[in-house]
Design an enzyme around this catalytic site. Structure first.
Site, PDB file in Angstrom:
ATOM      1  N   HIS A   1      -3.552  -1.543  -4.470  1.00 50.43           N
ATOM      2  CA  HIS A   1      -3.970  -1.493  -3.070  1.00 50.43           C
ATOM      3  C   HIS A   1      -4.476  -0.103  -2.729  1.00 50.43           C
ATOM      4  CE1 HIS A   1       0.328  -0.577  -3.258  1.00 50.43           C
ATOM      5  NE2 HIS A   1       0.139   0.240  -2.236  1.00 50.43           N
TER       6      HIS A   1
ATOM      7  N   HIS B   1       1.010  -4.244  -6.799  1.00 54.93           N
ATOM      8  CA  HIS B   1      -0.266  -4.977  -6.758  1.00 54.93           C
ATOM      9  C   HIS B   1      -1.249  -3.952  -6.214  1.00 54.93           C
ATOM     10  CE1 HIS B   1      -2.579  -8.873  -5.569  1.00 54.93           C
ATOM     11  NE2 HIS B   1      -3.363  -7.850  -5.245  1.00 54.93           N
TER      12      HIS B   1
HETATM   13  P1  5GP Z   1       2.701   1.928  -1.681  1.00 52.25           P
HETATM   14  O1  5GP Z   1       3.840   2.865  -1.418  1.00 52.25           O
HETATM   15  O2  5GP Z   1       3.052   0.913  -2.755  1.00 52.25           O
HETATM   16  O3  5GP Z   1       1.414   2.637  -1.952  1.00 52.25           O
HETATM   17  O4  5GP Z   1       2.457   1.179  -0.327  1.00 52.25           O
HETATM   18  C1  5GP Z   1       2.869  -0.120  -0.039  1.00 52.25           C
HETATM   19  C2  5GP Z   1       2.568  -0.356   1.423  1.00 52.25           C
HETATM   20  O5  5GP Z   1       2.705  -1.729   1.675  1.00 52.25           O
HETATM   21  C3  5GP Z   1       3.518   0.369   2.381  1.00 52.25           C
HETATM   22  O6  5GP Z   1       2.750   1.216   3.231  1.00 52.25           O
HETATM   23  C4  5GP Z   1       4.207  -0.766   3.142  1.00 52.25           C
HETATM   24  O7  5GP Z   1       4.407  -0.462   4.499  1.00 52.25           O
HETATM   25  C5  5GP Z   1       3.251  -1.931   2.952  1.00 52.25           C
HETATM   26  N1  5GP Z   1       3.883  -3.230   2.930  1.00 52.25           N
HETATM   27  C6  5GP Z   1       4.961  -3.598   2.170  1.00 52.25           C
HETATM   28  N2  5GP Z   1       5.257  -4.896   2.383  1.00 52.25           N
HETATM   29  C7  5GP Z   1       4.340  -5.359   3.269  1.00 52.25           C
HETATM   30  C8  5GP Z   1       4.124  -6.641   3.871  1.00 52.25           C
HETATM   31  O8  5GP Z   1       4.832  -7.608   3.634  1.00 52.25           O
HETATM   32  N3  5GP Z   1       3.079  -6.749   4.741  1.00 52.25           N
HETATM   33  C9  5GP Z   1       2.269  -5.683   5.030  1.00 52.25           C
HETATM   34  N4  5GP Z   1       1.280  -5.892   5.900  1.00 52.25           N
HETATM   35  N5  5GP Z   1       2.443  -4.465   4.470  1.00 52.25           N
HETATM   36  C10 5GP Z   1       3.467  -4.301   3.607  1.00 52.25           C
HETATM   37 ZN    ZN Z   2       0.121  -9.519  -6.788  1.00 54.39          ZN
END
Ligand code: 5GP
Ligand code: ZN
Length: 115
Positions: free
Chosen positions: A98, A96
Site C-alpha cells: 500500500h 499487502h
Molecule cells: P502500514 O503501517 O502497514 O504502512 O500502514 C497500515 C495502515 O493501514 C495504517 O495507517 C492503518 O491505520 C491502516 N489500516 C489498518 N487496518 C485498516 C482497515 O481495516 N481499514 C482502513 N481503512 N485502514 C486500515
Molecule cells: Zn492482501
C-alpha cells in the site's frame, strides 16, 4: 489472500471509504488518519510489499494513481507526502502493498531518530 485485511477491503468484504477505484487499484481513506488527508492506494491483487515481484506496469499504475488521489483530495497545489512502509524496519503493519498519500497540513520537518 485469506486473512488479509486489505484483500478483504479490495473484495468489499470490509467496508471502506473509497476515493478512487479501477480494475487494478483501489484508493480508500485510512482508518486512523495521521493528517487531514490520509489515503491508502492498494493493488487489488495481493503483494506483500513493494519487493514482492510486483509487475512494473502495476507499479506504474499505482504511482500514477498517487496524482489522481492528490487531485481528488485537493492537495495538488499544497503538496503531499508519499510513503511506502516496507517490512519490519519499515514498520509495515499490513502486509499487502500500500501507498500512503498524506497531506492537508505541513509535515513534521523530518523523521526522528530510530528506536
Ligand atoms: P502500514 O503501517 O502497514 O504502512 O500502514 C497500515 C495502515 O493501514 C495504517 O495507517 C492503518 O491505520 C491502516 N489500516 C489498518 N487496518 C485498516 C482497515 O481495516 N481499514 C482502513 N481503512 N485502514 C486500515
Ligand atoms: Zn492482501
Amino acid at each position: 489472500m485469506s486473512d488479509c485485511v486489505f484483500c478483504a477491503i479490495a473484495n468489499k468484504e470490509i467496508p471502506s471509504t473509497i476515493v478512487y477505484e479501477d480494475d487494478e487499484v483501489l484508493a480508500f481513506e485510512d482508518l486512523n488518519p495521521q493528517l487531514p488527508v490520509h489515503t491508502l492506494i492498494i493493488p487489488k491483487a495481493h503483494y506483500r510489499n513493494i519487493g514482492d515481484d510486483v509487475p512494473p506496469a502495476l507499479l506504474g499504475t499505482l504511482f500514477a494513481t498517487v496524482k489522481k488521489v492528490a487531485e481528488l483530495k485537493g492537495v495538488i497545489e499544497s503538496g503531499y507526502r508519499v510513503i511506502v512502509n516496507t517490512g519490519e524496519d519499515g514498520r509495515q503493519t499490513v502486509h499487502h502493498l500500500h501507498i500512503h498519500v498524506l497531506g492537508g497540513a505541513r509535515m513534521p520537518i523530518r523523521m526522528g531518530p530510530a528506536d
